[in-house]
Motif scaffolding. Sequence first.
Motif, PDB file in Angstrom:
ATOM      1  N   GLU A   5      -4.023   9.114   4.553  1.00 42.34           N
ATOM      2  CA  GLU A   5      -2.801   9.565   3.890  1.00 42.34           C
ATOM      3  C   GLU A   5      -1.717   8.499   4.097  1.00 42.34           C
ATOM      4  OE1 GLU A   5      -2.055  14.060   4.335  1.00 42.34           O
ATOM      5  OE2 GLU A   5      -3.179  13.523   6.152  1.00 42.34           O
ATOM      6  N   VAL A   6      -1.277   7.920   3.014  1.00 43.97           N
ATOM      7  CA  VAL A   6      -0.255   6.870   3.072  1.00 43.97           C
ATOM      8  C   VAL A   6       0.955   7.324   2.268  1.00 43.97           C
ATOM      9  CG1 VAL A   6       0.293   4.481   2.440  1.00 43.97           C
ATOM     10  CG2 VAL A   6      -1.978   5.052   3.355  1.00 43.97           C
ATOM     11  N   LYS A   7       2.134   7.200   2.861  1.00 45.80           N
ATOM     12  CA  LYS A   7       3.369   7.638   2.209  1.00 45.80           C
ATOM     13  C   LYS A   7       4.416   6.526   2.263  1.00 45.80           C
ATOM     14  CE  LYS A   7       1.691  11.813   1.693  1.00 45.80           C
ATOM     15  NZ  LYS A   7       1.195  12.267   0.373  1.00 45.80           N
ATOM     16  N   GLU A   8       4.894   6.119   1.106  1.00 46.27           N
ATOM     17  CA  GLU A   8       6.042   5.213   0.971  1.00 46.27           C
ATOM     18  C   GLU A   8       5.924   3.982   1.871  1.00 46.27           C
ATOM     19  OE1 GLU A   8       8.515   5.336  -1.214  1.00 46.27           O
ATOM     20  OE2 GLU A   8       7.555   7.094  -2.126  1.00 46.27           O
ATOM     21  N   LEU A   9       4.771   3.362   1.849  1.00 45.82           N
ATOM     22  CA  LEU A   9       4.527   2.195   2.696  1.00 45.82           C
ATOM     23  C   LEU A   9       5.197   0.952   2.094  1.00 45.82           C
ATOM     24  CD1 LEU A   9       2.974   1.754   5.342  1.00 45.82           C
ATOM     25  CD2 LEU A   9       1.055   0.917   3.976  1.00 45.82           C
ATOM     26  N   ARG A  10       5.843   0.194   2.959  1.00 41.24           N
ATOM     27  CA  ARG A  10       6.589  -0.974   2.487  1.00 41.24           C
ATOM     28  C   ARG A  10       6.417  -2.132   3.461  1.00 41.24           C
ATOM     29  NH1 ARG A  10      10.948  -2.375  -0.820  1.00 41.24           N
ATOM     30  NH2 ARG A  10      12.359  -3.951   0.071  1.00 41.24           N
ATOM     31  N   ASP A  30      -3.765   8.980  -1.162  1.00 38.42           N
ATOM     32  CA  ASP A  30      -4.682   9.679  -0.269  1.00 38.42           C
ATOM     33  C   ASP A  30      -6.108   9.258  -0.593  1.00 38.42           C
ATOM     34  OD1 ASP A  30      -2.508  11.067   0.722  1.00 38.42           O
ATOM     35  OD2 ASP A  30      -2.878  12.854  -0.505  1.00 38.42           O
ATOM     36  N   VAL A  31      -6.990   9.342   0.398  1.00 40.05           N
ATOM     37  CA  VAL A  31      -8.418   9.101   0.208  1.00 40.05           C
ATOM     38  C   VAL A  31      -9.174  10.206   0.915  1.00 40.05           C
ATOM     39  CG1 VAL A  31     -10.338   7.489   0.461  1.00 40.05           C
ATOM     40  CG2 VAL A  31      -8.011   6.599   0.155  1.00 40.05           C
ATOM     41  N   GLU A  32     -10.096  10.835   0.219  1.00 43.22           N
ATOM     42  CA  GLU A  32     -10.913  11.889   0.807  1.00 43.22           C
ATOM     43  C   GLU A  32     -12.064  11.290   1.611  1.00 43.22           C
ATOM     44  OE1 GLU A  32     -10.208  15.077   0.698  1.00 43.22           O
ATOM     45  OE2 GLU A  32      -8.450  14.774  -0.599  1.00 43.22           O
ATOM     46  N   ALA A  33     -12.540  12.035   2.591  1.00 45.83           N
ATOM     47  CA  ALA A  33     -13.674  11.592   3.404  1.00 45.83           C
ATOM     48  C   ALA A  33     -14.888  11.340   2.519  1.00 45.83           C
ATOM     49  CB  ALA A  33     -14.003  12.631   4.465  1.00 45.83           C
ATOM     50  N   LEU A  66      -1.503   7.819   8.014  1.00 50.18           N
ATOM     51  CA  LEU A  66      -2.313   8.756   8.783  1.00 50.18           C
ATOM     52  C   LEU A  66      -3.784   8.475   8.504  1.00 50.18           C
ATOM     53  CD1 LEU A  66      -0.433  12.167   8.262  1.00 50.18           C
ATOM     54  CD2 LEU A  66      -0.146  10.503  10.112  1.00 50.18           C
ATOM     55  N   LEU A  67      -4.535   8.146   9.544  1.00 51.71           N
ATOM     56  CA  LEU A  67      -5.977   7.969   9.447  1.00 51.71           C
ATOM     57  C   LEU A  67      -6.628   9.055  10.285  1.00 51.71           C
ATOM     58  CD1 LEU A  67      -6.384   4.082   9.817  1.00 51.71           C
ATOM     59  CD2 LEU A  67      -6.005   5.436   7.732  1.00 51.71           C
ATOM     60  N   GLU A  68      -7.411   9.910   9.647  1.00 51.21           N
ATOM     61  CA  GLU A  68      -8.033  11.049  10.323  1.00 51.21           C
ATOM     62  C   GLU A  68      -6.977  11.901  11.034  1.00 51.21           C
ATOM     63  OE1 GLU A  68     -12.410   9.837  11.584  1.00 51.21           O
ATOM     64  OE2 GLU A  68     -10.963   8.430  12.437  1.00 51.21           O
ATOM     65  N   GLY A  69      -5.815  12.026  10.396  1.00 49.89           N
ATOM     66  CA  GLY A  69      -4.733  12.829  10.947  1.00 49.89           C
ATOM     67  C   GLY A  69      -3.913  12.146  12.023  1.00 49.89           C
ATOM     68  N   GLN A  70      -4.281  10.908  12.371  1.00 51.49           N
ATOM     69  CA  GLN A  70      -3.590  10.172  13.426  1.00 51.49           C
ATOM     70  C   GLN A  70      -2.514   9.272  12.824  1.00 51.49           C
ATOM     71  OE1 GLN A  70      -4.388  10.011  17.093  1.00 51.49           O
ATOM     72  NE2 GLN A  70      -2.277   9.320  16.808  1.00 51.49           N
ATOM     73  N   ASP A  71      -1.290   9.372  13.355  1.00 51.83           N
ATOM     74  CA  ASP A  71      -0.191   8.526  12.901  1.00 51.83           C
ATOM     75  C   ASP A  71      -0.398   7.123  13.468  1.00 51.83           C
ATOM     76  OD1 ASP A  71       2.163   7.237  12.292  1.00 51.83           O
ATOM     77  OD2 ASP A  71       3.478   8.843  12.991  1.00 51.83           O
ATOM     78  N   VAL A  72      -0.918   6.218  12.644  1.00 52.86           N
ATOM     79  CA  VAL A  72      -1.302   4.888  13.108  1.00 52.86           C
ATOM     80  C   VAL A  72      -0.095   4.098  13.599  1.00 52.86           C
ATOM     81  CG1 VAL A  72      -2.335   2.693  12.400  1.00 52.86           C
ATOM     82  CG2 VAL A  72      -3.291   4.848  11.570  1.00 52.86           C
ATOM     83  N   ARG A  73       1.024   4.210  12.913  1.00 59.17           N
ATOM     84  CA  ARG A  73       2.202   3.423  13.276  1.00 59.17           C
ATOM     85  C   ARG A  73       2.817   3.871  14.602  1.00 59.17           C
ATOM     86  NH1 ARG A  73       6.757   2.690   9.593  1.00 59.17           N
ATOM     87  NH2 ARG A  73       6.971   0.745  10.786  1.00 59.17           N
TER      88      ARG A  73
END
Length: 291
Positions: A5-10, A30-33, A66-73
């Motif tokens: 899940e990617v939102k407003e990435l800059r 978004d990308v589904e599994a 968000l990768l697998e629900g984890q906030d990567v940043r």
Amino acid sequence: MPIIEVKELRKTFQTPQGRVLTAVDGVSFDVEAGECLGIIGESGSGKSTLGRLLLRLHEADSGSILLEGQDVRALAPRALRRKRRHWQIVFQEPFASLNPRLTVRQIVEEPLIVAKLCASRTERLKKVERTLDEVGLSAQFLDRRPANLSGGQQQRVGIARALVTDPSIVVLDEPTSSLDLTIRASILRKLSELQRARGLTYVFISHDIETVRHFCSRVAVMHRGRFVETGPALDVLDRPQQPYTQALMAAAMAPLPYMSPDDDGGLPPVGGADIPPDDDGSLLPTKAANA
């Protein structure tokens, strides 16, 4: 729930002359599994930068990942290192991405050592051999170095290195663009087999429209850092709605007939025409606004 899940990435970069360029400009998707999302666009459109941002190989200026629900940043460096085993990348230039001083065994084994996944050296070796076998390389390659491998063999080593930690998400950044047509088809067929066998989620970055047409279930068209059109691959590529996508399709080579899995060669290895980038100056990352 989407696995990506990617939102407003800059992300912005700065040229040596001090000019600030926006590489990724408010991208959301978004990308589904188990899905394969293709990202296409002209050279310099921001595709590769986006792929690196997903895995924090570049630091975003703003936005969320968000990768697998984890906030990567939000991950601290140690936590990010632990999670990297689940999120891997295959780079465009196989030889440049492999350490020339290491053997194939050492290259593929290194992620296991970093992630502390195997209890012993013997267990690591078995894991390396199994993974090499999955990508079509036998144990006879273990002691070879990258300079002693063909381009296709080098890329198979790169794929093995990415898969040895059993990831769930793999970013494929132009993984076949430097290979000849026959080898390209073989690598793509192997990637497709591995996705089905392992249930992998792919983000496939390419300028090769015909490869994306047959390899990806969904496609996003990127232009000057933005997604201008997204949807099922065949809908977007065969019936583009946006002027930029229409121009991109018109600039590409005419599609070749689809080759079924029973055909010799598998996926059709076709190269799409590339549109020159808007700015080919070398780029330097600017200070992240919200890092």
